[in-house]
Scaffold this motif. Structure first.
Motif, PDB file in Angstrom:
ATOM      1  N   LEU A  47       0.845  -1.386  -0.083  1.00  0.00           N
ATOM      2  CA  LEU A  47      -0.104  -0.072   0.002  1.00  0.00           C
ATOM      3  C   LEU A  47       0.995   1.376   0.072  1.00  0.00           C
ATOM      4  N   ARG A  48       1.818   1.189   0.840  1.00  0.00           N
ATOM      5  CA  ARG A  48       2.948   2.500   1.015  1.00  0.00           C
ATOM      6  C   ARG A  48       3.539   2.627  -0.352  1.00  0.00           C
ATOM      7  N   THR A  49       3.897   1.551  -1.262  1.00  0.00           N
ATOM      8  CA  THR A  49       4.540   1.638  -2.470  1.00  0.00           C
ATOM      9  C   THR A  49       3.384   2.253  -3.387  1.00  0.00           C
ATOM     10  N   ALA A  50       2.329   1.720  -3.497  1.00  0.00           N
ATOM     11  CA  ALA A  50       1.111   2.343  -4.426  1.00  0.00           C
ATOM     12  C   ALA A  50       0.990   3.844  -4.196  1.00  0.00           C
ATOM     13  N   ASN A  51       1.049   4.292  -3.067  1.00  0.00           N
ATOM     14  CA  ASN A  51       0.876   5.997  -2.747  1.00  0.00           C
ATOM     15  C   ASN A  51       1.943   6.305  -3.303  1.00  0.00           C
ATOM     16  N   GLN A  52       3.257   5.904  -3.172  1.00  0.00           N
ATOM     17  CA  GLN A  52       4.439   6.517  -3.733  1.00  0.00           C
ATOM     18  C   GLN A  52       4.391   6.569  -5.249  1.00  0.00           C
ATOM     19  N   LEU A  53       3.875   5.724  -5.961  1.00  0.00           N
ATOM     20  CA  LEU A  53       3.794   5.682  -7.224  1.00  0.00           C
ATOM     21  C   LEU A  53       2.640   6.673  -7.664  1.00  0.00           C
ATOM     22  N   ILE A  54       1.562   6.652  -7.028  1.00  0.00           N
ATOM     23  CA  ILE A  54       0.579   7.530  -7.583  1.00  0.00           C
ATOM     24  C   ILE A  54       0.824   8.913  -7.210  1.00  0.00           C
ATOM     25  N   GLY A  55       1.544   8.999  -6.247  1.00  0.00           N
ATOM     26  CA  GLY A  55       1.989  10.576  -5.718  1.00  0.00           C
ATOM     27  C   GLY A  55       1.187  10.933  -4.754  1.00  0.00           C
ATOM     28  N   LYS A  56       0.454  10.297  -4.256  1.00  0.00           N
ATOM     29  CA  LYS A  56      -0.585  10.850  -3.010  1.00  0.00           C
ATOM     30  C   LYS A  56      -1.055   9.618  -2.008  1.00  0.00           C
ATOM     31  N   ASP A  57      -1.343  10.035  -0.883  1.00  0.00           N
ATOM     32  CA  ASP A  57      -1.681   9.165   0.157  1.00  0.00           C
ATOM     33  C   ASP A  57      -3.099   8.578  -0.080  1.00  0.00           C
ATOM     34  N   LYS A  58      -3.440   7.854  -1.018  1.00  0.00           N
ATOM     35  CA  LYS A  58      -4.607   7.538  -1.272  1.00  0.00           C
ATOM     36  C   LYS A  58      -4.993   6.027  -0.652  1.00  0.00           C
ATOM     37  N   TYR A  59      -4.047   5.208  -0.241  1.00  0.00           N
ATOM     38  CA  TYR A  59      -4.297   4.245   0.551  1.00  0.00           C
ATOM     39  C   TYR A  59      -4.090   4.372   1.894  1.00  0.00           C
ATOM     40  N   SER A  60      -4.664   3.855   2.829  1.00  0.00           N
ATOM     41  CA  SER A  60      -4.491   3.953   4.187  1.00  0.00           C
ATOM     42  C   SER A  60      -4.829   2.820   4.818  1.00  0.00           C
ATOM     43  N   TRP A  61      -4.316   2.713   6.121  1.00  0.00           N
ATOM     44  CA  TRP A  61      -4.368   1.350   6.751  1.00  0.00           C
ATOM     45  C   TRP A  61      -4.080   1.497   8.288  1.00  0.00           C
ATOM     46  N   SER A  62      -4.682   0.365   9.108  1.00  0.00           N
ATOM     47  CA  SER A  62      -4.520   0.237  10.470  1.00  0.00           C
ATOM     48  C   SER A  62      -4.270  -1.258  10.772  1.00  0.00           C
ATOM     49  N   ASN A  63      -3.660  -1.312  12.014  1.00  0.00           N
ATOM     50  CA  ASN A  63      -3.117  -2.757  12.035  1.00  0.00           C
ATOM     51  C   ASN A  63      -3.303  -3.114  13.856  1.00  0.00           C
ATOM     52  N   GLY A 185      -5.874  -0.177 -12.329  1.00  0.00           N
ATOM     53  CA  GLY A 185      -5.666  -0.429 -13.603  1.00  0.00           C
ATOM     54  C   GLY A 185      -4.518  -1.272 -13.877  1.00  0.00           C
ATOM     55  N   GLY A 186      -4.459  -2.067 -14.828  1.00  0.00           N
ATOM     56  CA  GLY A 186      -3.205  -2.961 -15.089  1.00  0.00           C
ATOM     57  C   GLY A 186      -2.236  -2.246 -15.365  1.00  0.00           C
ATOM     58  N   TYR A 187      -2.025  -0.806 -15.877  1.00  0.00           N
ATOM     59  CA  TYR A 187      -0.743  -0.322 -16.040  1.00  0.00           C
ATOM     60  C   TYR A 187       0.021   0.070 -14.572  1.00  0.00           C
ATOM     61  N   THR A 188      -0.908   0.485 -13.531  1.00  0.00           N
ATOM     62  CA  THR A 188      -0.395   0.541 -12.216  1.00  0.00           C
ATOM     63  C   THR A 188       0.019  -0.761 -11.610  1.00  0.00           C
ATOM     64  N   GLU A 189      -0.869  -1.668 -11.892  1.00  0.00           N
ATOM     65  CA  GLU A 189      -0.528  -2.910 -11.182  1.00  0.00           C
ATOM     66  C   GLU A 189       0.928  -3.428 -11.744  1.00  0.00           C
ATOM     67  N   GLN A 209       8.234   9.754 -10.928  1.00  0.00           N
ATOM     68  CA  GLN A 209       7.501  10.920 -11.596  1.00  0.00           C
ATOM     69  C   GLN A 209       7.426  10.550 -13.037  1.00  0.00           C
ATOM     70  N   HIS A 210       8.403  10.011 -13.784  1.00  0.00           N
ATOM     71  CA  HIS A 210       8.334   9.482 -15.107  1.00  0.00           C
ATOM     72  C   HIS A 210       7.098   8.572 -15.403  1.00  0.00           C
ATOM     73  N   TRP A 211       6.896   7.673 -14.324  1.00  0.00           N
ATOM     74  CA  TRP A 211       5.836   6.793 -14.519  1.00  0.00           C
ATOM     75  C   TRP A 211       4.547   7.405 -14.462  1.00  0.00           C
ATOM     76  N   ARG A 212       4.634   8.347 -13.445  1.00  0.00           N
ATOM     77  CA  ARG A 212       3.179   9.003 -13.069  1.00  0.00           C
ATOM     78  C   ARG A 212       2.754   9.820 -14.440  1.00  0.00           C
ATOM     79  N   ARG A 215       1.480   7.544 -16.976  1.00  0.00           N
ATOM     80  CA  ARG A 215       0.174   7.241 -16.711  1.00  0.00           C
ATOM     81  C   ARG A 215      -0.951   8.100 -17.123  1.00  0.00           C
ATOM     82  N   LEU A 216      -0.496   9.334 -16.871  1.00  0.00           N
ATOM     83  CA  LEU A 216      -1.547  10.463 -17.084  1.00  0.00           C
ATOM     84  C   LEU A 216      -1.688  10.660 -18.614  1.00  0.00           C
ATOM     85  N   ALA A 217      -0.645  10.095 -19.612  1.00  0.00           N
ATOM     86  CA  ALA A 217      -0.528  10.364 -21.031  1.00  0.00           C
ATOM     87  C   ALA A 217      -1.593   9.230 -21.524  1.00  0.00           C
TER      88      ALA A 217
END
Length: 330
Positions: A47-63, A185-189, A209-212, A215-217
């Motif tokens: 989840l943390r890596t997904a947030n870094q890729l997307i560029g915002k804290d979209k995914y959150s969690w508790s344990n 989506g599959g591109y992010t996966e 940043q290049h990946w982000r 993705r927008l392109a």
């Protein structure tokens, strides 16, 4: 049961909204014991890596480790995914009192995930009988004796209706990646799999940043090709005219494509890629800041400092100092 399947052959992005309601961005982990905490941490890292890729804290969690000491209706809500993190060495057995404390979370969660021995919690709660699940080979006989009626899924992960399952700690990483892929989506996966080391990286190393921007392109040929050229020429910064000349298109067309797809000019994006490289070199190397400036296409350290501060809110020297203090404290 909102989601029938997460089979990659179906395009979830084109399904009606009610077909994806069980895909949430907020995860609640209930871990069997301290010895299984590493499994939870691996899932959180996805989840943390997904947030870094997307560029915002979209995914959150508790344990939570172990069953809460008292019944709570707030452990997991209707817009959260409830993950029962078990090990693979022994069943996860609960007393009736413990089950009564977590049943509200199981009932109210948008989606429930089970890892390893987590299958026994659902079986004991009487909510897993005919749904297909991926169950560790060591637990299959016990699961059948505990009332599991469906066929065992042959893979290491399974997504059936609002139930996701993984047979082990390693499979759990894939389960989380698949859930994020269904949502993003599959591109992010695919990018997530590369960053986590689940698949071999692409021949061309992409920065986040290049990946982000790619993705927008959304596959726009001009923008994607220009981004690749920029990434290959971070040190010897090219003009927009030079980039467009290499591509065989006009500078005006390139500007228009970037504006339409990225909402940014080529110069802004190019500088963004160079600043990201500078940030990485400041944190990960001992190169002098003057050398980093030149390596990232900035003619002077003052010019690097100007744009770096505007993007990161700090000077290059501040980032370098924080990186080295962290190393010394570790």
């Amino acid at each position: 049961m909102y989601l029938e399947t997460l089979d990659r052959s179906s395009d979830l992005g084109n399904e009606p909204l009610n077909a994806t309601r069980s895909l949430t961005t907020d995860f609640v982990f209930l871990t069997q014991a301290v010895s299984s905490s590493f499994v939870t941490e691996n899932c959180i890292d996805v989840l943390r890596t997904a947030n870094q890729l997307i560029g915002k804290d979209k995914y959150s969690w508790s344990n939570h480790v172990g069953v809460p000491s008292k019944e709570t209706n707030s452990l997991c809500g209707p817009h959260q995914t409830f993950i029962l993190v078990g090990g693979t060495h022994e069943p996860w057995l609960m007393t009736p009192d413990q089950l009564s404390r977590i049943k509200p979370a199981i009932r109210s969660a948008a989606r429930v995930g089970i890892i390893g021995a987590g299958v026994f919690v659902l079986l004991s709660a009487g909510v897993l009988k005919t749904q297909r699940a991926a169950i560790h080979p060591q637990f299959k006989f016990s699961a059948r004796e505990s009332g599991y009626l469906a066929d065992f899924h042959s893979g290491t992960t399974c997504h059936h209706k609002t139930l996701s399952s993984a047979i082990s700690s390693v499979a759990a990483i894939n389960m989380l990646v698949e859930l994020i892929g269904a949502h993003e989506g599959g591109y992010t996966e695919n990018a997530l799999r590369e960053h986590l080391g689940l698949t071999a990286p692409a021949e061309k190393t992409q920065s986040k940043q290049h990946w982000r921007y790619k993705r927008l392109a959304e596959g726009n040929r001009a923008v994607c090709e220009a981004l690749d050229i920029m990434l290959d020429h971070l040190e010897d910064t090219l003009t927009v005219g030079q980039v467009s000349h290499i591509m065989g298109v006009s500078a005006r067309r390139l500007e228009r494509s970037f504006g339409d797809k990225l909402g940014r000019s080529p110069l802004y994006v190019y500088r963004d890629l160079r600043l990201e490289r500078a940030h990485a070199l400041l944190e990960q190397t001992a190169l002098p800041i003057s050398e980093i400036s030149l390596a990232c296409g900035f003619s002077t350290t003052a010019l690097l400092a100007k744009w770096y501060r505007q993007k990161f809110g700090a000077l290059p020297a501040d980032t370098r100092k924080a990186a080295f203090i962290g190393k010394y404290e570790a």
